[in-house]
Write a protein that holds these residues in place. Structure first.
Motif, PDB file in Angstrom:
ATOM      1  N   GLU A 226     -11.532  -4.551 -42.160  1.00  0.00           N
ATOM      2  CA  GLU A 226     -11.634  -5.857 -41.510  1.00  0.00           C
ATOM      3  C   GLU A 226     -10.272  -6.439 -41.135  1.00  0.00           C
ATOM      4  N   ARG A 227     -10.356  -7.418 -40.223  1.00  0.00           N
ATOM      5  CA  ARG A 227      -9.198  -8.256 -39.885  1.00  0.00           C
ATOM      6  C   ARG A 227      -9.616  -9.712 -40.026  1.00  0.00           C
ATOM      7  N   ASP A 228      -8.738 -10.525 -40.545  1.00  0.00           N
ATOM      8  CA  ASP A 228      -8.979 -11.968 -40.618  1.00  0.00           C
ATOM      9  C   ASP A 228      -8.281 -12.614 -39.427  1.00  0.00           C
ATOM     10  N   CYS A 229      -9.067 -13.286 -38.587  1.00  0.00           N
ATOM     11  CA  CYS A 229      -8.538 -13.919 -37.370  1.00  0.00           C
ATOM     12  C   CYS A 229      -8.784 -15.425 -37.391  1.00  0.00           C
ATOM     13  N   SER A 230      -8.749 -16.011 -38.581  1.00  0.00           N
ATOM     14  CA  SER A 230      -9.094 -17.431 -38.738  1.00  0.00           C
ATOM     15  C   SER A 230      -8.014 -18.380 -38.234  1.00  0.00           C
ATOM     16  N   MET A 231      -6.763 -17.916 -38.145  1.00  0.00           N
ATOM     17  CA  MET A 231      -5.674 -18.798 -37.724  1.00  0.00           C
ATOM     18  C   MET A 231      -5.733 -18.958 -36.207  1.00  0.00           C
ATOM     19  N   GLN A 232      -6.472 -19.982 -35.768  1.00  0.00           N
ATOM     20  CA  GLN A 232      -6.730 -20.196 -34.353  1.00  0.00           C
ATOM     21  C   GLN A 232      -6.383 -21.614 -33.946  1.00  0.00           C
ATOM     22  N   ARG A 233      -5.993 -21.734 -32.702  1.00  0.00           N
ATOM     23  CA  ARG A 233      -5.756 -23.047 -32.115  1.00  0.00           C
ATOM     24  C   ARG A 233      -6.537 -23.102 -30.805  1.00  0.00           C
ATOM     25  N   ARG A 234      -7.459 -24.057 -30.714  1.00  0.00           N
ATOM     26  CA  ARG A 234      -8.335 -24.177 -29.549  1.00  0.00           C
ATOM     27  C   ARG A 234      -9.055 -22.851 -29.275  1.00  0.00           C
ATOM     28  N   HIS A 235      -9.533 -22.241 -30.333  1.00  0.00           N
ATOM     29  CA  HIS A 235     -10.285 -20.992 -30.288  1.00  0.00           C
ATOM     30  C   HIS A 235      -9.447 -19.799 -29.836  1.00  0.00           C
ATOM     31  N   GLN A 236      -8.131 -19.967 -29.738  1.00  0.00           N
ATOM     32  CA  GLN A 236      -7.243 -18.867 -29.405  1.00  0.00           C
ATOM     33  C   GLN A 236      -6.534 -18.389 -30.671  1.00  0.00           C
ATOM     34  N   LYS A 237      -6.600 -17.089 -30.922  1.00  0.00           N
ATOM     35  CA  LYS A 237      -5.992 -16.548 -32.130  1.00  0.00           C
ATOM     36  C   LYS A 237      -4.465 -16.616 -32.048  1.00  0.00           C
ATOM     37  N   MET A 238      -3.858 -17.023 -33.153  1.00  0.00           N
ATOM     38  CA  MET A 238      -2.396 -17.114 -33.236  1.00  0.00           C
ATOM     39  C   MET A 238      -1.817 -16.029 -34.137  1.00  0.00           C
ATOM     40  N   LEU A 239      -2.581 -15.684 -35.155  1.00  0.00           N
ATOM     41  CA  LEU A 239      -2.120 -14.752 -36.183  1.00  0.00           C
ATOM     42  C   LEU A 239      -3.326 -14.006 -36.734  1.00  0.00           C
ATOM     43  N   PHE A 429      -1.471 -21.602 -46.192  1.00  0.00           N
ATOM     44  CA  PHE A 429      -1.481 -20.259 -45.619  1.00  0.00           C
ATOM     45  C   PHE A 429      -1.058 -19.230 -46.661  1.00  0.00           C
ATOM     46  N   ILE A 430       0.004 -19.544 -47.390  1.00  0.00           N
ATOM     47  CA  ILE A 430       0.495 -18.632 -48.424  1.00  0.00           C
ATOM     48  C   ILE A 430      -0.590 -18.368 -49.462  1.00  0.00           C
ATOM     49  N   ALA A 431      -1.352 -19.404 -49.809  1.00  0.00           N
ATOM     50  CA  ALA A 431      -2.410 -19.263 -50.814  1.00  0.00           C
ATOM     51  C   ALA A 431      -3.697 -18.666 -50.244  1.00  0.00           C
ATOM     52  N   GLY A 432      -3.749 -18.474 -48.912  1.00  0.00           N
ATOM     53  CA  GLY A 432      -4.964 -17.938 -48.292  1.00  0.00           C
ATOM     54  C   GLY A 432      -6.085 -18.942 -48.209  1.00  0.00           C
ATOM     55  N   LYS A 433      -5.753 -20.234 -48.260  1.00  0.00           N
ATOM     56  CA  LYS A 433      -6.766 -21.287 -48.232  1.00  0.00           C
ATOM     57  C   LYS A 433      -6.823 -21.916 -46.839  1.00  0.00           C
ATOM     58  N   PHE A 434      -7.623 -21.313 -45.959  1.00  0.00           N
ATOM     59  CA  PHE A 434      -7.725 -21.829 -44.593  1.00  0.00           C
ATOM     60  C   PHE A 434      -9.030 -21.360 -43.977  1.00  0.00           C
ATOM     61  N   ASP A 435      -9.402 -22.028 -42.876  1.00  0.00           N
ATOM     62  CA  ASP A 435     -10.572 -21.624 -42.103  1.00  0.00           C
ATOM     63  C   ASP A 435     -10.192 -21.673 -40.626  1.00  0.00           C
ATOM     64  N   THR A 436     -11.169 -21.512 -39.743  1.00  0.00           N
ATOM     65  CA  THR A 436     -10.858 -21.422 -38.315  1.00  0.00           C
ATOM     66  C   THR A 436     -10.345 -22.729 -37.721  1.00  0.00           C
ATOM     67  N   LYS A 437     -10.527 -23.841 -38.418  1.00  0.00           N
ATOM     68  CA  LYS A 437     -10.064 -25.128 -37.904  1.00  0.00           C
ATOM     69  C   LYS A 437      -8.789 -25.599 -38.597  1.00  0.00           C
ATOM     70  N   TYR A 438      -8.228 -24.761 -39.444  1.00  0.00           N
ATOM     71  CA  TYR A 438      -7.084 -25.206 -40.238  1.00  0.00           C
ATOM     72  C   TYR A 438      -5.894 -25.604 -39.360  1.00  0.00           C
ATOM     73  N   LEU A 439      -5.554 -24.796 -38.368  1.00  0.00           N
ATOM     74  CA  LEU A 439      -4.383 -25.111 -37.541  1.00  0.00           C
ATOM     75  C   LEU A 439      -4.555 -26.419 -36.780  1.00  0.00           C
ATOM     76  N   GLU A 440      -5.771 -26.707 -36.368  1.00  0.00           N
ATOM     77  CA  GLU A 440      -6.010 -27.920 -35.595  1.00  0.00           C
ATOM     78  C   GLU A 440      -6.124 -29.163 -36.465  1.00  0.00           C
ATOM     79  N   ASN A 441      -6.719 -29.014 -37.648  1.00  0.00           N
ATOM     80  CA  ASN A 441      -7.053 -30.194 -38.455  1.00  0.00           C
ATOM     81  C   ASN A 441      -6.091 -30.497 -39.596  1.00  0.00           C
ATOM     82  N   GLN A 442      -5.373 -29.475 -40.084  1.00  0.00           N
ATOM     83  CA  GLN A 442      -4.558 -29.704 -41.270  1.00  0.00           C
ATOM     84  C   GLN A 442      -3.076 -29.323 -41.123  1.00  0.00           C
TER      85      GLN A 442
END
Length: 450
Positions: A226-239, A429-442
């Motif tokens: 698998e790949r984790d693609c949760s780090m997104q901004r406006r539904h565009q993957k960043m990392l 991010f370091i702790a792995g505590k994020f979801d798909t809205k993390y970049l936009e909301n937090q």
């Protein structure tokens, strides 16, 4: 095996394909617009054919010109890369009609899985977990309200033919249904030429986790983790990264088998990705399938020691998959380096690159078509490089990525490197505590950290 492959794409993915072809002893043909005449994929290919002016609709999306380029250079196969025509069933069909191998799925398969609503119906038929929602296209606000009342709010409208966050609208209650349905339809029509919309339950705090699969014409399918693609901004993957933080061997086996089952039941041939949403309770739901190689395929390559482009070409040539037990080693992270200015709401930044210094060192990889003196054109996607690092574990991979980002020097244009650097220091991010809205909301970017 093919003697010559035409690459119907540009930039870093075209160059990436050329490199594998050279290692396989296959000659390559680059196609290019007038804006890309000095791009590295044009310089490194064995042959190059200009197919039109800068606008994609007049060059990279012109099927007759690409077919003509293949015929005059006697290329027996076409690799579409990602984007542009990579998931265009008509292009795959025309390649078949001209006895040119499309390195990807059949037209029927693209039609079946490329349409998100149809793909969702197919997955439900074969028992793959799907997000509760409509069983087909939404035809009226009344229908949408009825389904939303049954599955519960919030809900999300999605473009059936879409991707990249286009044609998506969230509704928190019934009063928003009519307005958001119209908005989703209009955007979908403008972006994809189709106003077809379907409805799903909106999963709160999900992770975006995808499984890389490969199928051959002999009915075999394997997955590469698998790949984790949760780090997104406006539904565009960043990392993107692999493995996914919080993944367990048991969950990986369960998701991987679901992806393999889905691909086997539809007799899938080629490289593809089954995308899932993973909720807080480790429940996963089919979201969509990408019938092509993904931008983020290098992180899978780094943790599995596989050349996915080579495997893709091999199955297209009719070679059977050599099945072996999945072995994932260490951790890999990819940062997309975009020509945009995070200080000004990620404003695009085209222009001449005055200085370009690549990071190096152990387990650092850069996929790029850019060099000092290169003019970044304003006509295409803003991504100009992918920086990929690998390490024995996630903590070391983050440290290595931070070091590599600090070494990456690009002058003359603005990039999102400062944004990616701050992300490497983010505690969540370091702790792995994020979801798909993390970049936009937090996550808060500081434009002047000094």
């Amino acid at each position: 095996m093919f003697d010559k492959i035409l690459i119907a794409n540009r930039g870093e993915i075209a160059l990436r394909i050329i490199r594998t072809c050279r290692e396989m002893g296959i000659k390559t043909v680059a196609v290019y617009s007038t804006a890309d005449e000095k791009s590295l994929h044009v310089k490194f290919a064995d042959e190059a054919v200009c197919i039109g002016p800068p606008a994609a609709k007049d060059s990279y999306l012109k099927i007759p010109r690409i077919i003509a380029a293949a015929e005059i250079t006697d290329a027996k196969a076409i690799h579409p890369g990602y984007g542009f025509l990579a998931e265009n069933a008509e292009f795959s069909r025309i390649c078949e009609e001209h006895n040119i191998k499309f390195i990807g799925p059949s037209p029927k398969m693209i039609d079946t899985m490329g349409n998100k609503s149809m793909a969702r119906e197919n997955m439900q038929k074969y028992g793959v977990p799907t997000i509760p929602g409509s069983t087909g296209i939404i035809t009226s606000p009344e229908q949408a309200k009825k389904i939303a009342a049954e599955i519960g709010y919030p809900v999300i409208f999605k473009a059936s033919a879409g991707g990249g966050g286009r044609g998506m609208r969230i509704c928190s209650d019934e009063s928003e249904i009519e307005k958001q349905l119209v908005a989703a339809r209009n955007e979908s029509e403008a972006c994809f030429g189709s106003a077809e919309i379907y409805l799903e339950k909106f999963i709160v705090e999900p992770r975006h986790v995808e499984i890389q699969i490969l199928g051959d014409r002999h009915g075999q399918v394997v997955h590469f983790g698998e790949r984790d693609c949760s780090m997104q901004r406006r539904h565009q993957k960043m990392l993107e990264e692999s493995p996914s933080p919080g993944m367990t061997p048991e969950l990986r086996e369960k998701m991987g088998q679901a992806a393999v089952n889905a691909a086997e039941t539809i007799h899938y041939e080629g490289a593809g990705t089954i995308e899932f949403l993973l909720d807080r309770d480790k429940n996963f739901y089919f979201m969509e399938m990408n019938t092509r190689i993904q931008v983020e395929h290098p992180v899978t390559e780094e943790v599995t020691n596989e050349d996915l482009i080579q495997r893709q070409i091999e199955v297209a040539a009719g070679l059977p998959i050599q099945k072996k037990k999945l072995k994932m080693r260490g951790h890999a992270i990819e940062c997309r380096i975009n020509a945009e200015d995070p200080k000004f709401n990620f404003r695009p930044s085209a222009g001449k690159v005055k200085a370009f210094h690549l990071p190096g060192g152990h387990s650092v990889r850069v996929d790029t078509h850019v060099y000092a003196g290169y003019d970044v054109p304003p006509f295409y996607d803003s991504m100009i490089a992918k920086l990929i690092v690998s390490a024995p574990d996630r903590k070391q991979a983050i440290h290595r990525m931070k070091r590599a980002l600090n070494e990456f020097v690009i002058e003359g244009i603005q990039t999102n490197i400062p944004y990616q650097l701050q992300l490497m220091d983010d505690p969540n991010f370091i702790a792995g505590k994020f979801d798909t809205k993390y970049l936009e909301n937090q996550f808060k970017f500081n434009p002047d950290p000094t």
